[in-house]
Design a protein around this motif. Structure first.
Motif, mmCIF file in Angstrom:
data_model
loop_
_atom_site.group_PDB
_atom_site.id
_atom_site.type_symbol
_atom_site.label_atom_id
_atom_site.label_comp_id
_atom_site.label_asym_id
_atom_site.label_seq_id
_atom_site.Cartn_x
_atom_site.Cartn_y
_atom_site.Cartn_z
ATOM 1 N N ALA A 69 -33.196 70.848 43.060
ATOM 2 C CA ALA A 69 -31.824 71.020 42.566
ATOM 3 C C ALA A 69 -30.913 69.926 43.115
ATOM 4 C CB ALA A 69 -31.301 72.398 42.958
ATOM 5 N N GLY A 70 -31.120 69.568 44.378
ATOM 6 C CA GLY A 70 -30.313 68.504 44.965
ATOM 7 C C GLY A 70 -30.570 67.166 44.306
ATOM 8 N N ALA A 71 -31.832 66.881 43.985
ATOM 9 C CA ALA A 71 -32.157 65.612 43.320
ATOM 10 C C ALA A 71 -31.529 65.541 41.940
ATOM 11 C CB ALA A 71 -33.680 65.465 43.225
ATOM 12 N N VAL A 72 -31.583 66.660 41.209
ATOM 13 C CA VAL A 72 -30.973 66.697 39.872
ATOM 14 C C VAL A 72 -29.461 66.527 39.969
ATOM 15 C CG1 VAL A 72 -30.540 68.145 37.855
ATOM 16 C CG2 VAL A 72 -32.827 68.068 38.875
ATOM 17 N N GLY A 73 -28.848 67.247 40.924
ATOM 18 C CA GLY A 73 -27.405 67.143 41.085
ATOM 19 C C GLY A 73 -26.971 65.751 41.499
ATOM 20 N N LEU A 74 -27.734 65.123 42.382
ATOM 21 C CA LEU A 74 -27.404 63.772 42.836
ATOM 22 C C LEU A 74 -27.505 62.780 41.683
ATOM 23 C CD1 LEU A 74 -26.693 62.334 45.516
ATOM 24 C CD2 LEU A 74 -29.118 61.823 45.762
ATOM 25 N N ALA A 75 -28.562 62.916 40.872
ATOM 26 C CA ALA A 75 -28.729 62.021 39.731
ATOM 27 C C ALA A 75 -27.610 62.201 38.717
ATOM 28 C CB ALA A 75 -30.083 62.269 39.074
ATOM 29 N N ALA A 76 -27.188 63.460 38.513
ATOM 30 C CA ALA A 76 -26.127 63.721 37.543
ATOM 31 C C ALA A 76 -24.802 63.122 37.987
ATOM 32 C CB ALA A 76 -25.984 65.231 37.334
ATOM 33 N N VAL A 77 -24.480 63.252 39.273
ATOM 34 C CA VAL A 77 -23.201 62.733 39.754
ATOM 35 C C VAL A 77 -23.202 61.213 39.788
ATOM 36 C CG1 VAL A 77 -21.592 62.751 41.695
ATOM 37 C CG2 VAL A 77 -22.792 64.825 41.084
ATOM 38 N N VAL A 78 -24.354 60.610 40.079
ATOM 39 C CA VAL A 78 -24.448 59.151 40.063
ATOM 40 C C VAL A 78 -24.291 58.617 38.648
ATOM 41 C CG1 VAL A 78 -26.019 57.211 40.402
ATOM 42 C CG2 VAL A 78 -25.813 58.963 42.160
ATOM 43 N N THR A 79 -24.836 59.345 37.683
ATOM 44 C CA THR A 79 -24.828 58.879 36.300
ATOM 45 C C THR A 79 -23.452 58.989 35.662
ATOM 46 O OG1 THR A 79 -27.139 59.549 36.064
ATOM 47 C CG2 THR A 79 -25.886 59.161 34.033
ATOM 48 N N PHE A 80 -22.796 60.129 35.908
ATOM 49 C CA PHE A 80 -21.511 60.389 35.265
ATOM 50 C C PHE A 80 -20.392 60.229 36.289
ATOM 51 C CE2 PHE A 80 -24.719 62.941 33.078
ATOM 52 C CZ PHE A 80 -24.601 62.421 31.804
ATOM 53 N N ALA A 81 -19.492 59.298 36.046
ATOM 54 C CA ALA A 81 -18.379 59.059 36.961
ATOM 55 C C ALA A 81 -17.442 60.252 36.936
ATOM 56 C CB ALA A 81 -17.629 57.797 36.541
ATOM 57 N N ASP A 82 -16.937 60.633 38.096
ATOM 58 C CA ASP A 82 -15.975 61.730 38.163
ATOM 59 C C ASP A 82 -14.571 61.157 38.079
ATOM 60 O OD1 ASP A 82 -15.434 60.641 40.589
ATOM 61 O OD2 ASP A 82 -16.293 62.268 41.792
ATOM 62 N N ARG A 83 -13.586 61.957 38.438
ATOM 63 C CA ARG A 83 -12.195 61.564 38.225
ATOM 64 C C ARG A 83 -11.748 60.457 39.167
ATOM 65 N NH1 ARG A 83 -8.775 64.572 41.864
ATOM 66 N NH2 ARG A 83 -10.005 66.007 43.140
ATOM 67 N N ASN A 84 -12.475 60.174 40.239
ATOM 68 C CA ASN A 84 -12.036 59.144 41.175
ATOM 69 C C ASN A 84 -13.017 57.980 41.275
ATOM 70 O OD1 ASN A 84 -9.512 60.179 42.184
ATOM 71 N ND2 ASN A 84 -10.689 61.819 43.118
ATOM 72 N N THR A 85 -14.223 58.298 41.622
ATOM 73 C CA THR A 85 -15.209 57.243 41.861
ATOM 74 C C THR A 85 -16.597 57.832 41.733
ATOM 75 O OG1 THR A 85 -16.003 55.597 43.436
ATOM 76 C CG2 THR A 85 -15.228 57.675 44.341
ATOM 77 N N THR A 86 -17.565 57.022 41.436
ATOM 78 C CA THR A 86 -18.924 57.511 41.334
ATOM 79 C C THR A 86 -19.529 57.657 42.714
ATOM 80 O OG1 THR A 86 -19.826 55.303 41.165
ATOM 81 C CG2 THR A 86 -19.193 56.359 39.102
ATOM 82 N N LEU A 87 -20.598 58.402 42.761
ATOM 83 C CA LEU A 87 -21.277 58.615 44.033
ATOM 84 C C LEU A 87 -21.910 57.325 44.533
ATOM 85 C CD1 LEU A 87 -21.702 61.078 45.831
ATOM 86 C CD2 LEU A 87 -23.953 61.350 44.793
ATOM 87 N N SER A 88 -22.335 56.478 43.614
ATOM 88 C CA SER A 88 -22.924 55.208 44.029
ATOM 89 C C SER A 88 -21.898 54.338 44.747
ATOM 90 C CB SER A 88 -23.487 54.463 42.812
ATOM 91 O OG SER A 88 -22.469 54.245 41.848
ATOM 92 N N ASP A 89 -20.632 54.406 44.317
ATOM 93 C CA ASP A 89 -19.592 53.665 45.028
ATOM 94 C C ASP A 89 -19.438 54.187 46.447
ATOM 95 O OD1 ASP A 89 -19.104 52.144 42.808
ATOM 96 O OD2 ASP A 89 -17.455 53.398 42.084
ATOM 97 N N ARG A 90 -19.560 55.493 46.606
ATOM 98 C CA ARG A 90 -19.447 56.092 47.936
ATOM 99 C C ARG A 90 -20.600 55.627 48.830
ATOM 100 N NH1 ARG A 90 -17.157 57.255 52.387
ATOM 101 N NH2 ARG A 90 -18.074 58.992 53.506
ATOM 102 N N LEU A 91 -21.798 55.531 48.254
ATOM 103 C CA LEU A 91 -22.949 55.091 49.029
ATOM 104 C C LEU A 91 -22.809 53.636 49.479
ATOM 105 C CD1 LEU A 91 -25.808 56.728 46.929
ATOM 106 C CD2 LEU A 91 -25.176 57.323 49.273
ATOM 107 N N GLU A 92 -22.131 52.829 48.659
ATOM 108 C CA GLU A 92 -21.995 51.412 48.971
ATOM 109 C C GLU A 92 -20.751 51.108 49.797
ATOM 110 O OE1 GLU A 92 -21.992 49.558 45.177
ATOM 111 O OE2 GLU A 92 -24.087 50.077 44.722
ATOM 112 N N GLU A 93 -19.928 52.099 50.069
ATOM 113 C CA GLU A 93 -18.677 51.882 50.790
ATOM 114 C C GLU A 93 -18.951 51.425 52.223
ATOM 115 O OE1 GLU A 93 -14.455 54.302 51.278
ATOM 116 O OE2 GLU A 93 -16.297 55.339 50.681
ATOM 117 N N ARG A 94 -18.276 50.366 52.661
ATOM 118 C CA ARG A 94 -18.500 49.796 53.979
ATOM 119 C C ARG A 94 -17.263 49.885 54.875
ATOM 120 N NH1 ARG A 94 -22.765 50.531 52.646
ATOM 121 N NH2 ARG A 94 -24.536 49.113 52.352
ATOM 122 N N GLY A 95 -16.083 50.090 54.284
ATOM 123 C CA GLY A 95 -14.852 50.123 55.061
ATOM 124 C C GLY A 95 -14.863 51.152 56.182
ATOM 125 N N PRO A 96 -15.194 52.415 55.928
ATOM 126 C CA PRO A 96 -15.210 53.402 57.001
ATOM 127 C C PRO A 96 -16.177 53.065 58.125
ATOM 128 C CG PRO A 96 -15.237 54.479 54.851
ATOM 129 C CD PRO A 96 -15.431 53.017 54.609
#
Length: 444
Positions: free
Chosen positions: A269-296
């Motif tokens: 279920a986690g793999a499916v949910g992760l793939a879905a969120v990566v594929t479809f951008a939400d209202r702010n940013t995609t999950l892939s952008d969060r994974l690549e974030e370096r500022g914090p």
């Protein structure tokens, strides 16, 4: 010679007054008989009180009432104080050290609230839980409460991910001027890591309930689907890591086949949910952008470096709360913020209280692991299905989730701290009962 009995003179209104006085104490008597209900209500109020904001004080009132009720109950039942219980002495010492730091320096309501959330509330709930949850009925109530909170936090996180704002309660969760991580599923904690670690802890308890078939049918199915999605919605790498490690550990090493099957479902279920969120951008940013974030990461490394330099300058007694914040702000020039935080519980403790404080904290951690050791070596029956031997095997994993996330955030959250130390108090209560039963069992 006959004598006649004369009725005792009655003062007008005295019966009514006695009736009013007697009825006024009935709620107090009910709370003394069933203190677990007040304990769980207090925890529920703490869930909706972020410690570093001027919110309602209902949880403080309930907390004070809970202490009063337990003290009255202890007097009535002649229960001894558990001063010799594990965790008590190092936590009391750290509590007094923190109190001295708060009381000796100029402070405000927020400082006292943080002091309560980090030290006073968990210490007190740990002590009170050992008195209150002393039978199977109260333990069942606690387990039910944990499952209800898990359902609420999971649904809130999923609603946030789907942008279904009308279903999110309370509304302050959506206020971007409050707290941190307004773009993530942060729940009533107003902080994504706190929400994620709570979901992880409650999820492990739910897995234990699933293993014992307390959670089954459609409820179990909804849990297996909702929890991974809620974890993903926090968009917090530390939460993802701790959740993945805890589920994989149970998947490969749990002795329960039913539990291993549940963990496999969580992984899928986690793999499916992760793939879905990566594929479809939400209202702010995609999950892939969060994974690549370096500022914090860069910001945290700067804070860690400054904290280490501060520790080397005052290694024994530390800086104290006020001087620590002032010095940290001076040492970080590349980032511009109103306040700086260490984002690491252990680093903050060693900088604020020195090696003395860190030693006390590590002593607490060691004692917490000891609390969960098996007490059924002679075949004594453990009371209540909730705290069975397999739950004790799960206890180090619960602590591991808490301690791992404490490496990425300062655990200022009274519900998270209070809930974990309440679990420790439940184990202490059971250890005490086992110690009382064992000599009688051997004598028989």
């Amino acid at each position: 010679m006959s004598s006649t009995a004369h009725p005792v003179a009655r003062i007008p209104g005295s019966n009514l007054f006695a009736l009013l006085v007697g009825n006024s104490f009935r709620p107090l008597h009910a709370l003394i008989v069933e203190p677990s209900l007040l304990f769980l209500a207090t925890l529920a109020l703490m869930l909706f009180h972020p410690p570093d904001f001027n919110f309602h004080s209902m949880d403080r009132f309930a907390f004070g009432l809970l202490i009063l009720i337990v003290l009255l109950r202890a007097c009535v039942l002649r229960q001894p104080l558990l001063i010799r219980a594990p965790v008590t002495w190092p936590m009391l010492a750290l509590l007094l050290l923190a109190f001295y730091g708060v009381a000796s320096q100029p402070s405000d309501a927020e400082t006292w609230s943080l002091f309560a959330a980090k030290w006073l509330v968990p210490f007190t709930l740990y002590q009170l839980a050992a008195y209150i949850f002393d039978d199977a009925r109260s333990l069942r109530r606690f387990e039910t409460f944990a499952l209800i909170v898990l359902a609420y936090l999971s649904l809130t996180a999923i609603f946030f991910m789907l942008d279904a704002r009308e279903f999110i309660f309370p509304r302050y969760i959506l206020d971007e001027s409050l707290g941190y991580h307004a773009d993530r599923a942060r729940g009533p904690f107003l902080q994504a890591v706190a929400n994620g670690v709570t979901l992880n802890l409650l999820g492990l308890i739910a897995l234990n309930s699933f293993r014992r078939e307390r959670l089954r049918g459609m409820l179990a199915l909804l849990f297996l689907v909702a929890l991974p999605l809620a974890i993903v919605a926090t968009k917090t790498r530390a939460v993802w890591l701790s959740f993945a490690l805890s589920v994989l550990w149970l998947l490969f090493f749990s002795p329960s086949r039913r539990l291993r099957r549940a963990c496999l479902c969580l992984v899928l279920a986690g793999a499916v949910g992760l793939a879905a969120v990566v594929t479809f951008a939400d209202r702010n940013t995609t999950l892939s952008d969060r994974l690549e974030e370096r500022g914090p990461v860069m910001f945290r490394m700067a804070v860690y470096e400054a904290g280490w330099e501060m520790f080397l300058k005052k290694p024994l007694a530390g800086w104290g709360a006020t001087d620590m914040q002032t010095e940290l702000s001076k040492r970080i020039s590349d980032f511009h913020q109103e306040q700086f935080f260490f984002h690491n519980t252990y680093l903050e403790i060693v900088v604020q209280y020195g090696l003395v404080g860190l030693s006390l904290y590590l002593w607490i951690v060691v004692d917490l692991f000891k609390v969960g050791r098996s007490r059924n070596r002679r075949g004594l029956r453990t009371e209540g299905g909730f705290l069975d031997e397999q739950f004790r095997a799960l206890w180090p994993l619960l602590l591991g989730v808490y301690l791992l996330n404490a490496s990425f955030v300062v655990m200022n959250y009274q519900f998270v701290n209070g809930f974990l130390f309440t679990l420790a108090g439940l184990l202490v209560a059971q250890n005490r009962r086992s110690a009382e039963v064992e000599p009688r069992s051997l004598a028989g």
